[in-house]
Design an enzyme around this catalytic site. Sequence first.
Site, PDB file in Angstrom:
ATOM      1  N   ASP A   1     -23.579 104.165  35.180  1.00 30.24           N
ATOM      2  CA  ASP A   1     -23.405 102.827  34.609  1.00 30.24           C
ATOM      3  C   ASP A   1     -23.377 102.944  33.078  1.00 30.24           C
ATOM      4  O   ASP A   1     -24.148 103.718  32.496  1.00 30.24           O
ATOM      5  CB  ASP A   1     -24.581 101.955  35.066  1.00 30.24           C
ATOM      6  CG  ASP A   1     -24.416 100.485  34.702  1.00 30.24           C
ATOM      7  OD1 ASP A   1     -23.273 100.023  34.583  1.00 30.24           O
ATOM      8  OD2 ASP A   1     -25.458  99.804  34.564  1.00 30.24           O
ATOM      9  N   HIS A   2     -22.509 102.193  32.439  1.00 29.41           N
ATOM     10  CA  HIS A   2     -22.410 102.188  30.972  1.00 29.41           C
ATOM     11  C   HIS A   2     -22.372 103.592  30.366  1.00 29.41           C
ATOM     12  O   HIS A   2     -23.100 103.879  29.405  1.00 29.41           O
ATOM     13  CB  HIS A   2     -23.570 101.403  30.334  1.00 29.41           C
ATOM     14  CG  HIS A   2     -23.464  99.928  30.558  1.00 29.41           C
ATOM     15  ND1 HIS A   2     -22.579  99.123  29.882  1.00 29.41           N
ATOM     16  CD2 HIS A   2     -24.132  99.118  31.407  1.00 29.41           C
ATOM     17  CE1 HIS A   2     -22.706  97.869  30.318  1.00 29.41           C
ATOM     18  NE2 HIS A   2     -23.629  97.845  31.240  1.00 29.41           N
TER      19      HIS A   2
ATOM     20  N   HIS B   1     -26.963  90.793  29.603  1.00 27.74           N
ATOM     21  CA  HIS B   1     -27.973  91.701  30.157  1.00 27.74           C
ATOM     22  C   HIS B   1     -29.362  91.176  29.812  1.00 27.74           C
ATOM     23  O   HIS B   1     -29.552  90.528  28.783  1.00 27.74           O
ATOM     24  CB  HIS B   1     -27.826  93.093  29.535  1.00 27.74           C
ATOM     25  CG  HIS B   1     -26.597  93.824  29.985  1.00 27.74           C
ATOM     26  ND1 HIS B   1     -25.602  94.213  29.123  1.00 27.74           N
ATOM     27  CD2 HIS B   1     -26.208  94.240  31.202  1.00 27.74           C
ATOM     28  CE1 HIS B   1     -24.666  94.845  29.797  1.00 27.74           C
ATOM     29  NE2 HIS B   1     -24.998  94.871  31.063  1.00 27.74           N
ATOM     30  N   GLY B   2     -30.305  91.485  30.647  1.00 29.71           N
ATOM     31  CA  GLY B   2     -31.698  91.187  30.312  1.00 29.71           C
ATOM     32  C   GLY B   2     -32.101  89.766  30.653  1.00 29.71           C
ATOM     33  O   GLY B   2     -31.479  89.105  31.486  1.00 29.71           O
TER      34      GLY B   2
ATOM     35  N   HIS C   1     -21.731  91.954  34.906  1.00 32.33           N
ATOM     36  CA  HIS C   1     -22.959  92.589  34.410  1.00 32.33           C
ATOM     37  C   HIS C   1     -23.962  91.483  34.119  1.00 32.33           C
ATOM     38  O   HIS C   1     -23.600  90.322  33.982  1.00 32.33           O
ATOM     39  CB  HIS C   1     -22.669  93.412  33.159  1.00 32.33           C
ATOM     40  CG  HIS C   1     -21.998  94.716  33.476  1.00 32.33           C
ATOM     41  ND1 HIS C   1     -22.584  95.940  33.235  1.00 32.33           N
ATOM     42  CD2 HIS C   1     -20.812  94.977  34.058  1.00 32.33           C
ATOM     43  CE1 HIS C   1     -21.768  96.893  33.645  1.00 32.33           C
ATOM     44  NE2 HIS C   1     -20.680  96.339  34.136  1.00 32.33           N
ATOM     45  N   GLY C   2     -25.230  91.853  34.006  1.00 29.02           N
ATOM     46  CA  GLY C   2     -26.233  90.825  33.706  1.00 29.02           C
ATOM     47  C   GLY C   2     -26.499  89.937  34.905  1.00 29.02           C
ATOM     48  O   GLY C   2     -26.576  88.720  34.791  1.00 29.02           O
TER      49      GLY C   2
ATOM     50  N   SER D   1     -29.212  89.570  36.699  1.00 30.52           N
ATOM     51  CA  SER D   1     -30.553  88.984  36.837  1.00 30.52           C
ATOM     52  C   SER D   1     -30.546  87.545  36.351  1.00 30.52           C
ATOM     53  O   SER D   1     -29.928  87.235  35.336  1.00 30.52           O
ATOM     54  CB  SER D   1     -31.568  89.763  35.994  1.00 30.52           C
ATOM     55  OG  SER D   1     -31.758  91.048  36.523  1.00 30.52           O
TER      56      SER D   1
ATOM     57  N   ASN E   1     -23.917  93.644  38.918  1.00 30.59           N
ATOM     58  CA  ASN E   1     -24.927  94.599  38.452  1.00 30.59           C
ATOM     59  C   ASN E   1     -26.275  93.930  38.248  1.00 30.59           C
ATOM     60  O   ASN E   1     -26.340  92.806  37.718  1.00 30.59           O
ATOM     61  CB  ASN E   1     -24.481  95.210  37.115  1.00 30.59           C
ATOM     62  CG  ASN E   1     -23.344  96.177  37.273  1.00 30.59           C
ATOM     63  OD1 ASN E   1     -22.670  96.203  38.303  1.00 30.59           O
ATOM     64  ND2 ASN E   1     -23.117  96.984  36.261  1.00 30.59           N
TER      65      ASN E   1
ATOM     66  N   THR F   1     -32.799  94.030  35.462  1.00 31.28           N
ATOM     67  CA  THR F   1     -34.010  93.529  34.806  1.00 31.28           C
ATOM     68  C   THR F   1     -35.013  92.898  35.776  1.00 31.28           C
ATOM     69  O   THR F   1     -36.210  93.201  35.719  1.00 31.28           O
ATOM     70  CB  THR F   1     -33.645  92.519  33.702  1.00 31.28           C
ATOM     71  OG1 THR F   1     -32.749  93.168  32.791  1.00 31.28           O
ATOM     72  CG2 THR F   1     -34.865  92.059  32.928  1.00 31.28           C
TER      73      THR F   1
HETATM   74  P1  13P Z   1     -29.523  92.707  34.221  1.00 30.18           P
HETATM   75  O1  13P Z   1     -30.418  93.626  33.451  1.00 30.18           O
HETATM   76  O2  13P Z   1     -29.317  91.389  33.604  1.00 30.18           O
HETATM   77  O3  13P Z   1     -29.962  92.613  35.645  1.00 30.18           O
HETATM   78  O4  13P Z   1     -28.085  93.407  34.220  1.00 30.18           O
HETATM   79  C1  13P Z   1     -27.969  94.738  34.622  1.00 30.18           C
HETATM   80  C2  13P Z   1     -26.641  95.304  34.323  1.00 30.18           C
HETATM   81  O5  13P Z   1     -25.688  94.591  34.088  1.00 30.18           O
HETATM   82  C3  13P Z   1     -26.513  96.761  34.327  1.00 30.18           C
HETATM   83  O6  13P Z   1     -25.229  97.196  34.021  1.00 30.18           O
END
Ligand code: 13P
Length: 285
Positions: free
Chosen positions: A81-82, A181-182, A209-210, A212, A231, A234
């Site tokens: 990832d990334h 993210h986060g 992505h992001g 959560s 994805n 967090t």
């Molecule tokens: P979160 O940390 O918001 O869950 O996103 C994770 C992510 O996108 C990893 O690539």
Amino acid sequence: MLISLSEALSYAETHGGGLAAVNTPFFEALLATIDVGERAGVPIVLAFAQSHEKYVSIEEIGPAMVALASRSEAPFVVHVDHGEDIEYIRTGLDIGFTSAMIDGSLRPYEENVALTRAVVEMAHERGADVEGEIGAMSGNENGDPSQGIADETLYTRPQEAADFVARTGVDCLAASFGTVHGLYRREPRLDYELIEQLRRAAGVPLVMHGGSGLKPQEYRACIDRGVRKINYYTYAAKAALDAARDALEGEDTYVFSDVAVRARQGVREDVGRFVQALAPRAGAL
Ligand code: 13P
């Protein structure tokens, strides 16, 4: 068993569901996510992000991810990832990862295209699939209160998505349409119309992505408009911490292993709910 990202994406597409991609930079998260995959009976992506090298290296946890996924009867993709450079992705593929994301989104556009194209050539030659990204998701994974809000100026533009996919040959595309993210500082507001435009323009499955902090109906609305891989990290890592805190307070907790077991349970419950939220619609199977 190990499967390719394309296979997992087409499973999700055929069944009208979303493919859960969970970052597992600690052993309890890895074991818990495998537990969830084995119970759910749908493909899951086990992911390791280059930025998590500060916790554990891909050389340390990557072989465990590949070995546990391979020996399981449930289908797993093991994904970088990334990835920030081609060498890092090559290391992941050497370990046995079946796909990779190259994240050139913070580079100038033409540089992102050239880097992503080079990764696609290298990975496809080895039978691995590639996710690219344009547009950016601001925010971070450490709860920094100065972040956690999507920046509309960084949203992916449909025309650019079409050009990027055509010139790079990526198998799926991470795009920016309102997630970060986060931890979110404010209720996320997703641009559903943009998702539809991006899916049409890109011609390949979209990746969010992001993941959560969204509601089940928000996942569903994105899936219905063409997001296929989501994805998640967090909240799973936070669930581990919350469970570990509880365990630390228990009178009969006197070794770390007792804390680790509770952390695994915490992730299992949290990721279980996440995977359930992305499941194909009832009756689609
Ligand atoms: P979160 O940390 O918001 O869950 O996103 C994770 C992510 O996108 C990893 O690539």
